[in-house]
Design a protein around this motif. Structure first.
Motif, PDB file in Angstrom:
ATOM      1  N   GLU A  64      26.569  41.522  33.941  1.00  0.00           N
ATOM      2  CA  GLU A  64      25.343  42.404  34.250  1.00  0.00           C
ATOM      3  C   GLU A  64      25.900  43.611  34.638  1.00  0.00           C
ATOM      4  O   GLU A  64      26.901  44.239  34.954  1.00  0.00           O
ATOM      5  CB  GLU A  64      24.753  41.599  35.401  1.00  0.00           C
ATOM      6  N   ASN A  65      25.038  44.661  34.248  1.00  0.00           N
ATOM      7  CA  ASN A  65      25.062  45.842  34.488  1.00  0.00           C
ATOM      8  C   ASN A  65      25.074  46.128  35.992  1.00  0.00           C
ATOM      9  O   ASN A  65      24.287  45.438  36.552  1.00  0.00           O
ATOM     10  CB  ASN A  65      23.947  46.820  33.821  1.00  0.00           C
ATOM     11  N   MET A  66      25.878  46.915  36.663  1.00  0.00           N
ATOM     12  CA  MET A  66      25.770  46.866  38.064  1.00  0.00           C
ATOM     13  C   MET A  66      24.497  47.469  38.662  1.00  0.00           C
ATOM     14  O   MET A  66      24.213  47.469  39.794  1.00  0.00           O
ATOM     15  CB  MET A  66      27.007  47.689  38.743  1.00  0.00           C
ATOM     16  N   GLU A  70      15.739  50.533  35.571  1.00  0.00           N
ATOM     17  CA  GLU A  70      14.381  50.341  36.226  1.00  0.00           C
ATOM     18  C   GLU A  70      13.317  49.411  35.514  1.00  0.00           C
ATOM     19  O   GLU A  70      13.373  49.997  34.168  1.00  0.00           O
ATOM     20  CB  GLU A  70      14.000  51.624  36.510  1.00  0.00           C
ATOM     21  N   GLY A  71      13.053  48.448  35.714  1.00  0.00           N
ATOM     22  CA  GLY A  71      12.016  47.599  34.951  1.00  0.00           C
ATOM     23  C   GLY A  71      12.717  46.454  34.100  1.00  0.00           C
ATOM     24  O   GLY A  71      11.761  45.970  33.505  1.00  0.00           O
ATOM     25  N   THR A  72      13.720  46.464  34.004  1.00  0.00           N
ATOM     26  CA  THR A  72      14.331  45.386  32.904  1.00  0.00           C
ATOM     27  C   THR A  72      14.166  44.062  33.707  1.00  0.00           C
ATOM     28  O   THR A  72      14.614  43.910  34.923  1.00  0.00           O
ATOM     29  CB  THR A  72      15.808  45.606  32.584  1.00  0.00           C
ATOM     30  N   SER A  73      14.289  43.046  32.956  1.00  0.00           N
ATOM     31  CA  SER A  73      14.227  41.650  33.482  1.00  0.00           C
ATOM     32  C   SER A  73      15.556  41.040  33.279  1.00  0.00           C
ATOM     33  O   SER A  73      15.971  40.100  33.902  1.00  0.00           O
ATOM     34  CB  SER A  73      13.188  40.759  33.008  1.00  0.00           C
ATOM     35  N   LEU A  74      16.454  41.668  32.542  1.00  0.00           N
ATOM     36  CA  LEU A  74      17.995  41.380  32.223  1.00  0.00           C
ATOM     37  C   LEU A  74      18.297  42.585  31.693  1.00  0.00           C
ATOM     38  O   LEU A  74      18.054  43.393  30.877  1.00  0.00           O
ATOM     39  CB  LEU A  74      17.950  40.276  31.190  1.00  0.00           C
ATOM     40  N   HIS A  75      19.613  42.967  32.099  1.00  0.00           N
ATOM     41  CA  HIS A  75      20.556  44.075  31.539  1.00  0.00           C
ATOM     42  C   HIS A  75      21.867  43.507  31.636  1.00  0.00           C
ATOM     43  O   HIS A  75      22.775  43.523  32.558  1.00  0.00           O
ATOM     44  CB  HIS A  75      20.221  45.218  32.328  1.00  0.00           C
ATOM     45  N   LEU A  76      22.347  43.119  30.474  1.00  0.00           N
ATOM     46  CA  LEU A  76      24.021  42.777  30.416  1.00  0.00           C
ATOM     47  C   LEU A  76      24.730  43.881  29.624  1.00  0.00           C
ATOM     48  O   LEU A  76      24.337  44.519  28.921  1.00  0.00           O
ATOM     49  CB  LEU A  76      23.874  41.490  29.482  1.00  0.00           C
ATOM     50  N   VAL A 139      16.274  43.818  28.495  1.00  0.00           N
ATOM     51  CA  VAL A 139      15.269  42.794  27.930  1.00  0.00           C
ATOM     52  C   VAL A 139      14.270  43.569  29.172  1.00  0.00           C
ATOM     53  O   VAL A 139      14.529  43.526  30.329  1.00  0.00           O
ATOM     54  CB  VAL A 139      15.373  41.544  28.370  1.00  0.00           C
ATOM     55  N   GLY A 140      13.100  43.856  28.472  1.00  0.00           N
ATOM     56  CA  GLY A 140      11.960  44.224  29.419  1.00  0.00           C
ATOM     57  C   GLY A 140      10.969  43.267  29.789  1.00  0.00           C
ATOM     58  O   GLY A 140      11.376  41.534  30.132  1.00  0.00           O
ATOM     59  N   ASN A 141       9.574  43.322  29.606  1.00  0.00           N
ATOM     60  CA  ASN A 141       8.625  42.326  29.713  1.00  0.00           C
ATOM     61  C   ASN A 141       7.574  42.586  28.660  1.00  0.00           C
ATOM     62  O   ASN A 141       7.409  43.593  28.194  1.00  0.00           O
ATOM     63  CB  ASN A 141       8.025  42.546  31.260  1.00  0.00           C
ATOM     64  N   ALA A 142       6.980  41.217  28.503  1.00  0.00           N
ATOM     65  CA  ALA A 142       5.697  41.440  27.497  1.00  0.00           C
ATOM     66  C   ALA A 142       4.772  42.471  27.887  1.00  0.00           C
ATOM     67  O   ALA A 142       4.616  42.416  29.173  1.00  0.00           O
ATOM     68  CB  ALA A 142       5.223  40.114  27.156  1.00  0.00           C
ATOM     69  N   LYS A 143       4.257  43.407  27.104  1.00  0.00           N
ATOM     70  CA  LYS A 143       3.579  44.417  27.613  1.00  0.00           C
ATOM     71  C   LYS A 143       2.048  43.767  28.404  1.00  0.00           C
ATOM     72  O   LYS A 143       1.726  44.393  29.375  1.00  0.00           O
ATOM     73  CB  LYS A 143       3.066  45.276  26.261  1.00  0.00           C
ATOM     74  N   GLY A 144       1.464  42.708  27.636  1.00  0.00           N
ATOM     75  CA  GLY A 144       0.312  42.399  28.406  1.00  0.00           C
ATOM     76  C   GLY A 144      -0.840  43.253  28.058  1.00  0.00           C
ATOM     77  O   GLY A 144      -0.666  44.316  27.288  1.00  0.00           O
ATOM     78  N   THR A 145      -1.768  43.253  28.831  1.00  0.00           N
ATOM     79  CA  THR A 145      -3.034  44.065  28.908  1.00  0.00           C
ATOM     80  C   THR A 145      -3.016  45.062  30.027  1.00  0.00           C
ATOM     81  O   THR A 145      -3.901  46.077  30.015  1.00  0.00           O
ATOM     82  CB  THR A 145      -4.228  43.492  28.721  1.00  0.00           C
ATOM     83  N   ASP A 146      -2.107  44.886  30.993  1.00  0.00           N
ATOM     84  CA  ASP A 146      -2.020  45.704  32.127  1.00  0.00           C
ATOM     85  C   ASP A 146      -1.653  47.278  31.967  1.00  0.00           C
ATOM     86  O   ASP A 146      -0.373  47.149  31.297  1.00  0.00           O
ATOM     87  CB  ASP A 146      -1.267  45.039  33.422  1.00  0.00           C
ATOM     88  N   LYS A 147      -2.308  48.133  32.410  1.00  0.00           N
ATOM     89  CA  LYS A 147      -1.758  49.551  31.985  1.00  0.00           C
ATOM     90  C   LYS A 147      -0.659  49.855  32.747  1.00  0.00           C
ATOM     91  O   LYS A 147       0.289  50.676  32.188  1.00  0.00           O
ATOM     92  CB  LYS A 147      -2.829  50.562  32.243  1.00  0.00           C
ATOM     93  N   LYS A 148      -0.323  49.230  33.676  1.00  0.00           N
ATOM     94  CA  LYS A 148       0.990  49.517  34.501  1.00  0.00           C
ATOM     95  C   LYS A 148       2.359  49.096  33.911  1.00  0.00           C
ATOM     96  O   LYS A 148       3.202  49.514  34.321  1.00  0.00           O
ATOM     97  CB  LYS A 148       0.828  48.712  35.809  1.00  0.00           C
ATOM     98  N   TYR A 149       2.299  48.450  32.739  1.00  0.00           N
ATOM     99  CA  TYR A 149       3.473  48.176  32.070  1.00  0.00           C
ATOM    100  C   TYR A 149       3.837  49.467  31.218  1.00  0.00           C
ATOM    101  O   TYR A 149       3.492  49.583  30.192  1.00  0.00           O
ATOM    102  CB  TYR A 149       3.070  46.949  31.003  1.00  0.00           C
ATOM    103  N   ASP A 150       4.771  50.179  31.888  1.00  0.00           N
ATOM    104  CA  ASP A 150       5.136  51.359  31.464  1.00  0.00           C
ATOM    105  C   ASP A 150       6.277  50.991  30.355  1.00  0.00           C
ATOM    106  O   ASP A 150       6.992  49.914  30.368  1.00  0.00           O
ATOM    107  CB  ASP A 150       5.486  52.494  32.509  1.00  0.00           C
ATOM    108  N   LYS A 151       6.803  51.992  29.540  1.00  0.00           N
ATOM    109  CA  LYS A 151       7.837  51.516  28.542  1.00  0.00           C
ATOM    110  C   LYS A 151       9.363  51.814  29.353  1.00  0.00           C
ATOM    111  O   LYS A 151       9.203  52.785  30.432  1.00  0.00           O
ATOM    112  CB  LYS A 151       7.840  52.592  27.548  1.00  0.00           C
TER     113      LYS A 151
END
Ligand SMILES: [Zn+2]
Length: 162
Positions: A64-66, A70-76, A139-151
């Motif tokens: 994993e990245n040490m 920010e905001g990733t659910s997985l970072h290898l 890996v991020g997260n599915a965008k969904g409809t919530d505006k809080k999901y930034d890129k």
């Protein structure tokens, strides 16, 4: 061309402090500079990298990245075991193995989507912090409809000035 904010003084040994993101990274990077080594070469990777090795093959370490972005659910990260900087230095056998490892990560983590990328060569052109060939998978997260999901934000170089 790097921006004016980029300072040559912050490039030390194999490391580029201009692109360090967290206090943990900076203190580890200072220690590595003192020791005068490349932290991603196979003799040193397990010594400095604080996360466990998830998989090791002939050519690569996977961990994993040490400091995950920010905001990733997985970072290898997939780190080439020999010292290399440019894609042309990577053995063809190792490139094949890399895709197998990315597929392994996909299955292992039941990924439904993600991105991978490599910064290579001069860190002042890429935003990289270690001058040693490594591939990142985020890996991020599915965008969904919530505006809080930034890129997710990934620095992959500097824009040409207007
Ligand atoms: Zn190295």
């Amino acid at each position: 061309m790097p921006t004016k904010k980029y300072t040559k003084k912050k490039k030390q040994g194999y490391l580029d402090f201009n692109h360090a993101r967290t206090p943990e990274q900076i203190s580890l990077m200072k220690k590595i500079v003192e020791d005068g080594v490349c932290p991603f070469c196979k003799e040193f990777f397990t010594k400095y990298h604080p996360k466990p090795i998830l998989k090791e093959t002939k050519w690569w370490y996977v961990s994993e990245n040490m400091s995950p972005y920010e905001g990733t659910s997985l970072h290898l990260i997939f780190v080439y075991k020999e010292h290399a900087v440019m894609p042309s230095e990577i053995s063809p056998e190792a490139s094949k193995e890399l895709f197998k490892l990315i597929s392994w990560a996909e299955k292992e983590n039941e990924l439904e989507g993600g991105s991978f990328f490599v910064r290579f060569g001069k860190s002042e052109m890429t935003g990289g912090s270690v001058d040693h060939f490594h591939v990142q998978l985020i890996v991020g997260n599915a965008k969904g409809t919530d505006k809080k999901y930034d890129k997710l934000k990934v620095k992959l170089g500097y824009k040409k000035p207007e």
